[in-house]
Design a protein around this motif. Structure first.
Motif, PDB file in Angstrom:
ATOM      1  N   UNK A  18     -80.149  34.383 -22.083  1.00 52.80           N
ATOM      2  CA  UNK A  18     -80.972  35.098 -21.193  1.00 52.80           C
ATOM      3  C   UNK A  18     -80.874  35.291 -20.344  1.00 52.80           C
ATOM      4  N   UNK A  19     -79.964  35.632 -19.773  1.00 52.60           N
ATOM      5  CA  UNK A  19     -78.922  35.425 -18.288  1.00 52.60           C
ATOM      6  C   UNK A  19     -77.820  36.881 -19.032  1.00 52.60           C
ATOM      7  N   UNK A  20     -77.336  36.836 -20.149  1.00 46.53           N
ATOM      8  CA  UNK A  20     -76.490  37.270 -20.489  1.00 46.53           C
ATOM      9  C   UNK A  20     -77.329  38.961 -21.127  1.00 46.53           C
ATOM     10  N   UNK A  21     -78.100  38.436 -22.070  1.00 48.15           N
ATOM     11  CA  UNK A  21     -79.036  40.013 -22.756  1.00 48.15           C
ATOM     12  C   UNK A  21     -79.868  40.272 -21.676  1.00 48.15           C
ATOM     13  N   UNK A  22     -79.834  40.018 -19.975  1.00 52.36           N
ATOM     14  CA  UNK A  22     -80.772  40.658 -19.340  1.00 52.36           C
ATOM     15  C   UNK A  22     -80.007  41.328 -18.786  1.00 52.36           C
ATOM     16  N   UNK A 169     -88.676  37.435 -20.801  1.00 50.50           N
ATOM     17  CA  UNK A 169     -89.510  38.092 -20.736  1.00 50.50           C
ATOM     18  C   UNK A 169     -89.529  39.440 -19.896  1.00 50.50           C
ATOM     19  N   UNK A 170     -88.141  39.336 -18.707  1.00 52.96           N
ATOM     20  CA  UNK A 170     -87.538  40.524 -18.535  1.00 52.96           C
ATOM     21  C   UNK A 170     -86.850  41.181 -18.954  1.00 52.96           C
ATOM     22  N   UNK A 171     -86.166  40.754 -20.123  1.00 53.06           N
ATOM     23  CA  UNK A 171     -85.788  41.334 -21.326  1.00 53.06           C
ATOM     24  C   UNK A 171     -86.445  42.116 -22.211  1.00 53.06           C
ATOM     25  N   UNK A 174     -87.245  45.110 -21.510  1.00 54.69           N
ATOM     26  CA  UNK A 174     -85.929  46.063 -21.480  1.00 54.69           C
ATOM     27  C   UNK A 174     -85.297  46.573 -22.524  1.00 54.69           C
ATOM     28  N   UNK A 175     -86.420  45.659 -23.654  1.00 52.43           N
ATOM     29  CA  UNK A 175     -85.946  46.194 -24.811  1.00 52.43           C
ATOM     30  C   UNK A 175     -85.193  45.388 -25.668  1.00 52.43           C
ATOM     31  N   UNK A 176     -84.137  44.247 -25.617  1.00 55.97           N
ATOM     32  CA  UNK A 176     -83.547  43.335 -25.662  1.00 55.97           C
ATOM     33  C   UNK A 176     -84.428  42.268 -26.982  1.00 55.97           C
TER      34      UNK A 176
END
Length: 499
Positions: A18-22, A169-171, A174-176
């Motif tokens: 999730x850090x990578x995606x975000x 949730x953040x990701x 943003x559209x992930x």
């Protein structure tokens, strides 16, 4: 056959996924489509609950409100690590995020302190470190001052599973796109050898131009499919197992991590708002699993909340963290025991490095080569820093510690130690994660005493030297009385509770 990168697929969730995606989605925006594939059937390792200050960069880039983050992840403030029993069984010292005293342009503060010690000074180096003074008193707040002497660098302790959920949730905002499913295979292009798609257990296929492998120790893509190789560092860091267990929170929440040495490794204690994180790192060559489990449970400061969970690992790094169109992030890229809380940082640096070299026009072999070079340097520097703790010990209670004193350490580490011992000099290598103050604290804490100091430190008279040191000590101590306790800060800042 090479083509522009329009879609990135992240394999695996957790903090790494999730850090990578975000970060990718936040920085590259609509230039790429990001899809993350994870399965609720697969649990995350989730023991990395302590961080170092660069985590603030990630949160800042993602536009994360700190109070919200602290509240939602049950986080606490981390000012330092306290190492207990590492030099010998009765010793302890701090590795703080701060720096002692005030350095001159060409001479670090510790040279003045070394000279004063030779003249009879009784105060230890940490008494000139604001992070240490706050940690010792259990206090914290950011001091509003332009004076560098009042800077308090800090990081966090947090619940890793809650942090992953927070990033998810953040990701998704943003559209992930998140796809639920267990990956059972990956298909390679017969001509290029690049990964083309993931095959899910439910029959669905997920295609992509580039893949981030966050599949943990399994390393499904980077190793099982691309055979990128692994450098085993067990000969330097023989600990290969850990038991982890949560326990009830303590009445007072300390603003630092505890690292407590035992006969065959070490124990961590990480204070969160709602519980403590505990673990016992050990070598199975010196301690069997049943005794390790028993040892951990016998040394908890509070009642366990679950059964201890065994984690097996091999210390080392993936030889090619980036291979073809696959980048390994997190445990799939390698593992270094979390002695200096570097696990989450290595996730962060891996993905930031990728963003900086992003192959938007297609995978470039020169970019891959440079990425892997930087990755290797980073891993080697962190490895050396961890080895230092073990090698420079004086414990006599077990064969484990005696054997660690006889390690054939890397030349890079030996040079740094000998330079400091002979001259007091410390130089930060390019991109070294750890600053001079970090190496200083661990070397002194582990018992390395410099024979000499820089001649610039000879400039003041003896009287002026002692006066300078005492003035700095007083200035550093001034804010402590006015600072709130760590628990009061958390309660006032983010409404933290112990529920």
């Amino acid at each position: 056959m090479n083509k522009p990168i329009k879609k990135i697929v992240v394999l695996g969730g957790g903090t790494a996924g999730w850090m990578s995606a975000a970060l990718i989605k936040k920085t590259l925006g609509n230039a790429v489509h990001v899809e993350l594939v994870e399965s609720e059937q697969i649990g995350a390792v989730g023991v990395g609950e302590a961080t170092i200050p660069p985590i603030q960069l990630v949160n800042s880039v993602l536009g994360i409100n700190e109070a919200e983050f602290l509240r939602d992840t049950k986080a606490t403030i981390k000012l330092a690590i306290k190492f207990e029993g590492w030099k010998d069984q009765d010793s302890s010292y701090f590795h703080t995020f701060g720096a002692p005293g005030k350095s001159l342009a060409f001479c670090h503060f510790h040279h003045f302190w070394i000279r004063a010690k030779k003249l009879g000074l009784k105060t230890h180096l940490w008494e000139y470190d604001l992070n240490y003074l706050c940690a010792k008193e259990g206090k914290f707040a950011q001091i509003k001052s332009a004076e560098p002497l009042f800077e308090i660098p800090y990081a966090y302790h947090f619940d890793a599973s809650l942090y992953a959920l927070f990033l998810r949730k953040k990701s998704e905002t943003m559209g992930v796109i998140r796809t639920e499913g267990k990956v059972v295979d990956a298909q390679l292009n017969v001509e290029t050898g690049y990964v083309e798609q993931l095959q899910l257990e439910n029959g669905k296929c997920v295609q992509g131009d580039f893949f981030i492998d966050c599949s943990g120790f399994k390393a499904l893509l980077i190793q099982e499919k691309l055979s990128s190789g692994f450098d085993d560092w067990t000969h330097l860091l023989p600990c290969d197992r850990a038991f982890a267990v949560p326990s009830e929170r303590c009445e007072k929440t300390l603003p630092y991590t505890r690292s407590i040495a035992h006969s065959s490794g070490w124990q961590w204690r990480i204070p969160l708002q709602h519980r403590n994180g505990n673990g016992l790192v050990y070598s199975s060559s010196y301690l069997d699993d049943d005794k390790a489990r028993e040892l951990l449970l016998s040394r908890l400061d509070s009642k366990p909340l679950d059964e201890p969970r065994l984690i097996k690992f091999t210390t080392g790094r993936r030889r090619k963290q980036w291979s073809r169109n696959v980048l390994a992030v997190g445990l799939s890229s390698g593992f270094l025991e979390p002695l200096e809380s570097t696990s989450i940082h290595l996730i962060q640096s891996a993905i930031v490095r990728f963003i900086k070299t992003f192959p938007h026009a297609g995978v470039s072999q020169t970019a891959i080569k440079e990425y892997n070079r930087q990755s290797e340097v980073e891993y080697l520097q962190v490895r050396d820093f961890i080895v230092l703790h073990y090698y420079q010990n004086r414990r006599t209670d077990s064969s484990f510690w005696r054997d660690m004193r006889n390690l054939d350490i890397p030349d890079s580490l030996r040079h740094k130690m000998e330079l400091f011992k002979n001259t007091g000099a410390l130089f930060r290598e390019q991109n070294d994660l750890f600053a001079e103050s970090s190496w200083l604290q661990v070397m002194l804490g582990q018992g390395i005493t410099p024979k000499d100091h820089h001649p610039i430190a000879n400039q003041p008279s003896d009287e002026a030297l002692f006066e300078m040191l005492e003035n700095i000590r007083k200035i550093k101590s001034t804010p402590i009385a006015e600072l709130p306790s760590h628990d009061d800060f958390l309660s006032n800042y983010c409404g933290a509770t112990s529920d």
